[in-house]
Design a protein around this motif. Structure first.
Motif, PDB file in Angstrom:
ATOM      1  N   SER A 151     -54.332 -66.431 -45.456  1.00 24.62           N
ATOM      2  CA  SER A 151     -52.942 -66.315 -45.001  1.00 24.62           C
ATOM      3  C   SER A 151     -52.628 -67.383 -43.964  1.00 24.62           C
ATOM      4  O   SER A 151     -51.578 -68.030 -44.013  1.00 24.62           O
ATOM      5  CB  SER A 151     -52.696 -64.926 -44.409  1.00 24.62           C
ATOM      6  OG  SER A 151     -52.842 -63.914 -45.379  1.00 24.62           O
ATOM      7  N   ARG A 152     -53.555 -67.567 -43.041  1.00 23.24           N
ATOM      8  CA  ARG A 152     -53.328 -68.569 -41.994  1.00 23.24           C
ATOM      9  C   ARG A 152     -53.320 -69.978 -42.581  1.00 23.24           C
ATOM     10  O   ARG A 152     -52.526 -70.820 -42.185  1.00 23.24           O
ATOM     11  CB  ARG A 152     -54.401 -68.433 -40.911  1.00 23.24           C
ATOM     12  CG  ARG A 152     -54.264 -69.452 -39.790  1.00 23.24           C
ATOM     13  CD  ARG A 152     -55.054 -69.047 -38.568  1.00 23.24           C
ATOM     14  NE  ARG A 152     -54.442 -67.875 -37.925  1.00 23.24           N
ATOM     15  CZ  ARG A 152     -54.788 -67.423 -36.714  1.00 23.24           C
ATOM     16  NH1 ARG A 152     -55.734 -68.034 -36.033  1.00 23.24           N
ATOM     17  NH2 ARG A 152     -54.202 -66.369 -36.206  1.00 23.24           N
ATOM     18  N   GLU A 209     -47.866 -74.947 -45.216  1.00 21.45           N
ATOM     19  CA  GLU A 209     -46.400 -75.007 -45.199  1.00 21.45           C
ATOM     20  C   GLU A 209     -45.893 -75.745 -43.962  1.00 21.45           C
ATOM     21  O   GLU A 209     -44.938 -76.501 -44.024  1.00 21.45           O
ATOM     22  CB  GLU A 209     -45.814 -73.601 -45.255  1.00 21.45           C
ATOM     23  CG  GLU A 209     -44.303 -73.574 -45.385  1.00 21.45           C
ATOM     24  CD  GLU A 209     -43.756 -72.191 -45.624  1.00 21.45           C
ATOM     25  OE1 GLU A 209     -42.521 -72.071 -45.683  1.00 21.45           O
ATOM     26  OE2 GLU A 209     -44.551 -71.250 -45.759  1.00 21.45           O
ATOM     27  N   ASP A 210     -46.557 -75.534 -42.810  1.00 20.19           N
ATOM     28  CA  ASP A 210     -46.168 -76.228 -41.587  1.00 20.19           C
ATOM     29  C   ASP A 210     -46.294 -77.740 -41.720  1.00 20.19           C
ATOM     30  O   ASP A 210     -45.435 -78.493 -41.269  1.00 20.19           O
ATOM     31  CB  ASP A 210     -47.023 -75.757 -40.407  1.00 20.19           C
ATOM     32  CG  ASP A 210     -46.698 -74.342 -39.974  1.00 20.19           C
ATOM     33  OD1 ASP A 210     -45.608 -73.852 -40.350  1.00 20.19           O
ATOM     34  OD2 ASP A 210     -47.510 -73.736 -39.273  1.00 20.19           O
ATOM     35  N   ARG A 263     -50.013 -70.712 -44.214  1.00 13.80           N
ATOM     36  CA  ARG A 263     -48.974 -71.018 -43.223  1.00 13.80           C
ATOM     37  C   ARG A 263     -49.150 -72.437 -42.689  1.00 13.80           C
ATOM     38  O   ARG A 263     -48.161 -73.154 -42.474  1.00 13.80           O
ATOM     39  CB  ARG A 263     -49.029 -70.010 -42.079  1.00 13.80           C
ATOM     40  CG  ARG A 263     -48.614 -68.601 -42.477  1.00 13.80           C
ATOM     41  CD  ARG A 263     -48.287 -67.751 -41.264  1.00 13.80           C
ATOM     42  NE  ARG A 263     -49.439 -67.579 -40.393  1.00 13.80           N
ATOM     43  CZ  ARG A 263     -50.336 -66.618 -40.533  1.00 13.80           C
ATOM     44  NH1 ARG A 263     -50.227 -65.744 -41.527  1.00 13.80           N
ATOM     45  NH2 ARG A 263     -51.343 -66.508 -39.686  1.00 13.80           N
ATOM     46  N   THR A 264     -50.392 -72.851 -42.477  1.00 14.23           N
ATOM     47  CA  THR A 264     -50.640 -74.212 -41.995  1.00 14.23           C
ATOM     48  C   THR A 264     -50.202 -75.233 -43.031  1.00 14.23           C
ATOM     49  O   THR A 264     -49.592 -76.262 -42.698  1.00 14.23           O
ATOM     50  CB  THR A 264     -52.128 -74.404 -41.664  1.00 14.23           C
ATOM     51  OG1 THR A 264     -52.532 -73.446 -40.688  1.00 14.23           O
ATOM     52  CG2 THR A 264     -52.389 -75.814 -41.128  1.00 14.23           C
ATOM     53  N   GLU A 296     -43.056 -76.500 -48.537  1.00 14.28           N
ATOM     54  CA  GLU A 296     -43.400 -75.877 -49.819  1.00 14.28           C
ATOM     55  C   GLU A 296     -43.730 -76.918 -50.881  1.00 14.28           C
ATOM     56  O   GLU A 296     -44.483 -76.676 -51.798  1.00 14.28           O
ATOM     57  CB  GLU A 296     -42.261 -74.980 -50.301  1.00 14.28           C
ATOM     58  CG  GLU A 296     -42.110 -73.721 -49.453  1.00 14.28           C
ATOM     59  CD  GLU A 296     -41.156 -72.745 -50.075  1.00 14.28           C
ATOM     60  OE1 GLU A 296     -40.648 -73.050 -51.176  1.00 14.28           O
ATOM     61  OE2 GLU A 296     -40.887 -71.701 -49.483  1.00 14.28           O
TER      62      GLU A 296
END
Length: 293
Positions: free
Chosen positions: A278-279, A285-286, A282-283, A290
């Motif tokens: 999950s982390r 995407e950061d 998110r990274t 996308e």
């Protein structure tokens, strides 16, 4: 043994009282008594002695306490591990095509490691077919592959758009002619690589039925052999540009229909993600959003 029963035993031992344990656990005394009795029946031993107004552990009870405390601690750690924002540990197994790992992922991996240095990153490169199979078998947690995976238990998200180019040691005046391609050799990754399939499509578009392909396992080996004049390669334009300072290579774009390839981030459904995955998502995407080109 139920964790709830173990929790009640530990609380009775710590408070010395069934009544105090019930108050602390927000239940009734009869419930605590029933759970302790259930443990005793299951193990075939007496765990507590009632001495006047105090309950004390028997030798068997003291021995079980060590296991009970350890099991309850591991239960709490497991619950905390899956709470958002908790410092994550464990391992994350990532698979990616060689070119993706070499160029696209380093910024993502660097940021992820900086934010979560306690997570053990396990990285593997390989062709799309191999990585896809390993994901399906559960030996990888996520993969970056060309074209995604069609499977009801997995999600494929486009993240990078690659523009494939023909690479050579000599400058191009245009794409090679039919005659030149007939005798050409291509250097490529081993079977299962999606870019290798594009070689076959490129040659088929030029009415050439079969390609002479020499297989290599690393990007550096392919580029080194191109420079040495062994033959052509088909690689992402961004990768070639990044390596031109180290290798005297030249390239020519492929026709639009053959040159565009989407790289997908493929994972199990989000409900099955570990905290580390999950982390990482998110990274990703950061750093790239996308979809990145």
């Amino acid at each position: 043994m139920q964790l709830k029963s173990l929790k009640m035993l530990v609380t009775v031992a710590e408070t010395g009282s069934f009544v105090a344990a019930a108050e602390q656990l927000h239940t009734v005394q009869s419930n605590v008594t029933a759970h302790v009795k259930k443990l005793e029946d299951e193990l075939g031993v007496q765990l507590l002695l009632r001495k006047k107004s105090r309950a004390v552990l028997t030798p068997a009870g003291r021995e079980l306490m060590g296991y009970a405390e350890q099991m309850l601690r591991l239960h709490d750690e497991a619950c905390q591990k899956f709470q958002l924002g908790h410092p994550h540990t464990g391992a994350l197994r990532i698979g990616a095509m060689e070119t993706t790992m070499a160029l696209r992922l380093p910024p993502v991996l660097a940021q992820f490691h900086g934010e979560s240095p306690q997570i053990d990153l396990q990285l593997q490169t390989g062709p799309t077919a191999q990585l896809s199979q390993q994901l399906l078998e559960g030996t990888l947690d996520c993969v970056f592959v060309a074209g995604g995976i069609t499977h009801p238990e997995f999600v494929s998200t486009p993240v990078f758009t690659e523009h494939l180019v023909l690479v050579s040691a000599r400058p191009f005046q245009g794409l090679p002619s039919h005659t030149e391609l007939l005798g050409a050799t291509f250097v490529a990754f081993r079977q299962g690589c999606s870019y290798r399939h594009r070689i076959e499509l490129f040659l088929a578009a030029n009415d050439i039925a079969a390609a002479k392909v020499v297989e290599f396992g690393t990007l550096e080996a392919i580029l080194g052999c191109v420079v040495a004049g062994m033959g052509y390669a088909l690689l992402p334009e961004a990768t070639v540009q990044a390596y031109q300072s180290r290798y005297p290579i030249h390239y020519h774009p492929l026709p639009q229909g053959l040159g565009l390839v989407e790289t997908y981030f493929v994972t199990p459904k989000p409900s099955a993600w570990s905290p580390a995955l999950s982390r990482f998502a998110r990274t990703l995407e950061d750093v790239h959003g996308e979809c990145a080109a």
